[in-house]
Design an enzyme around this catalytic site. Structure first.
Site, PDB file in Angstrom:
ATOM      1  N   GLU A 310      20.394  30.140  51.673  1.00 28.27           N
ATOM      2  CA  GLU A 310      19.518  29.800  50.578  1.00 28.27           C
ATOM      3  C   GLU A 310      18.142  30.097  50.815  1.00 28.27           C
ATOM      4  OE1 GLU A 310      21.084  29.896  47.932  1.00 28.27           O
ATOM      5  OE2 GLU A 310      22.899  29.187  48.716  1.00 28.27           O
ATOM      6  N   TYR A 395      28.380  40.113  48.431  1.00 24.65           N
ATOM      7  CA  TYR A 395      27.828  39.474  49.625  1.00 24.65           C
ATOM      8  C   TYR A 395      28.143  40.233  50.901  1.00 24.65           C
ATOM      9  CZ  TYR A 395      27.110  35.286  46.740  1.00 24.65           C
ATOM     10  OH  TYR A 395      26.793  34.361  45.840  1.00 24.65           O
TER      11      TYR A 395
END
Ligand code: BES
Ligand code: ZN
Length: 618
Positions: A310, A395
């Site tokens: 993050e 991803y």
């Protein structure tokens, strides 16, 4: 790589690439540039209400302003001007109409504007629906301390429109400020700089960097703060704060690691808010304030890769954002790549290599079941929910592409390229074509010999995994492979596995590599020796529970039910419910648990699980 010749020339092609099929807005005609929110959080009605004042850039004075909305009740729209001197108090209302609701997208709000150029703001008075998809209103029982209700928002991908009327496209960046009133005793946080309190008690915020609307986030609950570094801190419920702060104490080091390679952190503070367990994701990169699931608090920092992830979005995703959801891999693939680099700097090469391999294996597993069209980085999402693209492809395949480029061009060159890429595109939203053009000009062209070693078009536009994927090996993983085989064959005892010393990533590799059917007594022995059923590590628990459910280890039944009733993280719910639902009796149990748990899950998890568990009128 050749860019296909297209009707209408390069400009038309560029415009097509930037067109966002998930927004009704026409930012080419009228674009929202700044938002002022004045909101009240009404926990009794489960309603956010107030006004959004939108500053406009009007390229076409005859065109209406088109906003996105989902379930919003729009009460009134009034025109305004930053030049109040001219228009004074002679305000009227702007006529507006609502377009037909469309699946996934909500509806358009079409607002007629006065033709004069100096009408450059509108004020939209509105309230949210009680079931607004971005909002989760939690009862006190659903929080750690169980004393106060809790509200948080989840904007990505196209849910911000369910609590703010705006142009909800990642290509339309806005700055904003907000004033938010909440019940006494509760703290309001936003993904923006906190500006203190107004005399009336409202919490004030400001985001002076343009951000895509999906990054506007808010949370409200009984919260406390603990600093964990100069720029970093943790917000959590008071009863969870010390544990959270300890687990995340390396965050500032991660920040420094990322800055050291990819350029200065540009957002001021970096804090993490640990949410109640209903949060449907692992983490969400809301600027200045990552939202995180409490399931990463394993007690030994083994799951903090999620924070590295993050945090890395502060560069890939927040500083440089995908212009449309087709370009999602630019956010996530780059972030997985950066995350791994952070893990390497802070926790060493071993851990980073293991996490890299786990990611690659996850991708290979998913590629076996995904339809070819969903295996493409630059995926076609027309007519679909962008959430459908939350697979390992953007991803892990995205990251694998960057690892391949790094391998060919060398780390120092590739580091410098990424650093300059972030600088060159700071605070903008770009398409896959924009990235490829930049790549071509700033990396490939300089060394055609090397460039010829990477089939860029294949990586970006073809399904599957190109054969030049970088497949690092790790000796500990190889050794583990051998041990697993011997253990399964009966030539290595459970005690001799030596698993007491395994770090989490070894456990995950061991469990993921087990065949579908394993001898019942072996599994029971493994559990007895290493306490898997009682593991406080959510990744290990879920990986184990899936195997145990499949093989009828009854000891996991009660803990699994407990977990499903408490945790709302979709990544865990999906495999657990899926495995349960494989047998008729298991399916009945899954449905009974789901029936109880469903009201406690966030809308995005409900959408996935409804598909999985509800019989579709057969
Ligand atoms: N931005 C994503 C979460 C997301 C993606 C929410 C798309 C809604 C739509 C976030 O950065 C993320 O990828 N979270 C992962 C964890 C990460 C370590 C891979 C998650 O929540 O599982
Ligand atoms: Zn991410």
């Amino acid at each position: 790589m050749s860019i296909a010749a297209c009707a209408g020339g390069p400009d038309a092609q560029r415009a097509r690439e930037r067109h966002d099929v998930h927004s009704f807005a026409r930012p080419d005609q009228v674009r929202v540039t700044h938002v002022v929110l004045n909101l009240l959080l009404d926990f009794d009605k489960k309603e956010v209400r107030g006004a959004a004042t939108l500053s406009l850039a009007r390229a076409d004075l005859s065109a209406p302003l088109v906003l996105d909305a989902m379930g919003l009740v729009i009460e009134e729209v009034t025109p305004g001007s930053n030049n109040e001197f001219i228009h004074g108090l002679s305000r009227t209302t702007c006529p507006f109409t609502l377009g037909p609701p469309q699946p996934n997208l909500g509806q358009a709000v079409i607002i007629s504007l006065p033709p004069e150029a100096d009408y450059d703001t509108v004020c939209v008075t509105y309230r949210s629906a009680p079931n607004a998809a971005a909002l989760q209103w939690l009862a006190p029982e659903q929080t750690h301390d169980q004393v106060a209700p809790f509200l948080y928002t989840q904007g990505q991908a196209i849910l911000t429109r369910s609590w703010i009327p705006l142009q909800d496209s990642p290509g339309v960046r806005v700055t904003y400020s907000a004033s938010v009133r909440a019940p006494a005793g509760l703290t309001v946080l936003m993904s923006a700089q906190a500006k203190g309190r107004h005399a009336d008690g409202a919490f004030l915020f400001e985001m002076d960097k343009p951000v895509p609307p999906y990054l506007i986030a808010l949370a409200c609950g009984k919260l406390a703060f603990s600093p964990i570094g100069e720029r970093c801190g943790v917000w959590a419920e008071p009863g969870l704060l010390a544990r959270a702060a300890r687990e995340l104490e390396d965050t500032e080091r991660m920040l420094l690691a990322c800055e050291g390679v990819f350029g200065l952190y540009r957002w001021g503070r970096y804090d993490v808010l640990v949410l109640p367990p209903a949060f449907p994701f692992g983490g969400m990169e809301n600027p200045t304030l990552t939202f995180a699931t409490p399931t990463i608090l394993a007690g030994d920092k083994s799951l903090v890769g999620l924070i590295a992830h993050e945090l890395a979005h502060s560069w890939s995703g927040n500083l440089v954002s995908n212009a449309t959801w087709r370009d999602f891999w630019l956010n996530e693939g780059f972030t997985v790549f950066l995350e791994n680099r952070i893990m390497e700097v802070v926790y060493g090469e071993d851990r980073a290599a293991m996490e890299l391999l786990l990611g690659l294996e996850e991708l290979e597993g998913e590629l076996k079941v995904l339809p070819p069209s969903d295996q493409v980085l630059h995926i076609d999402l027309a007519g679909r929910n962008p959430d459908d693209n939350m697979t390992a492809v953007p991803y892990e395949k995205g990251a694998a592409f960057l690892h391949r480029l790094q391998q060919v061009f060398g780390r120092p060159t590739f580091d410098a390229f990424l650093h300059s890429y972030f600088d060159a595109h700071a605070f903008t939203s770009i398409t896959t074509a924009d990235f490829l053009a930049y790549l071509d000009q700033n990396l490939l062209r300089a060394d055609p010999g090397k460039a010829a070693q990477v089939d860029v078009a294949r990586w970006v536009r073809a399904p599957g995994l190109p054969s030049d994927v970088v497949r690092p090996s790790h000796p500990a993983f190889a050794e583990l492979e051998g041990k697993r085989q011997h253990w399964l064959a009966g030539s290595l005892s459970t005690a001799d596995l030596g698993a007491a010393a395994w770090i989490t990533q070894l456990w995950l590799r061991f469990l993921n590599g087990l065949p579908e059917q394993v001898d019942h007594s072996k599994l029971a022995e493994l559990d007895a020796a290493y306490g898997l059923t009682t593991s406080g590590n959510s990744e290990i628990f879920v990986a184990w529970a899936v195997i145990a459910l499949r093989n009828g280890i009854a000891a996991v039944d009660a803990p699994v039910e407990q977990f499903l009733l408490n945790v709302g993280r979709r990544k865990y719910l999906k495999p657990l419910y899926e495995t349960l639902a494989k047998t008729p009796s298991g399916k009945a149990r899954a449905q009974a648990i789901y029936h109880k748990a469903r009201p406690r899950y966030h809308a995005v998890a409900v959408r996935t699980l409804d598909e999985l568990l509800q019989d579709k009128g057969v």
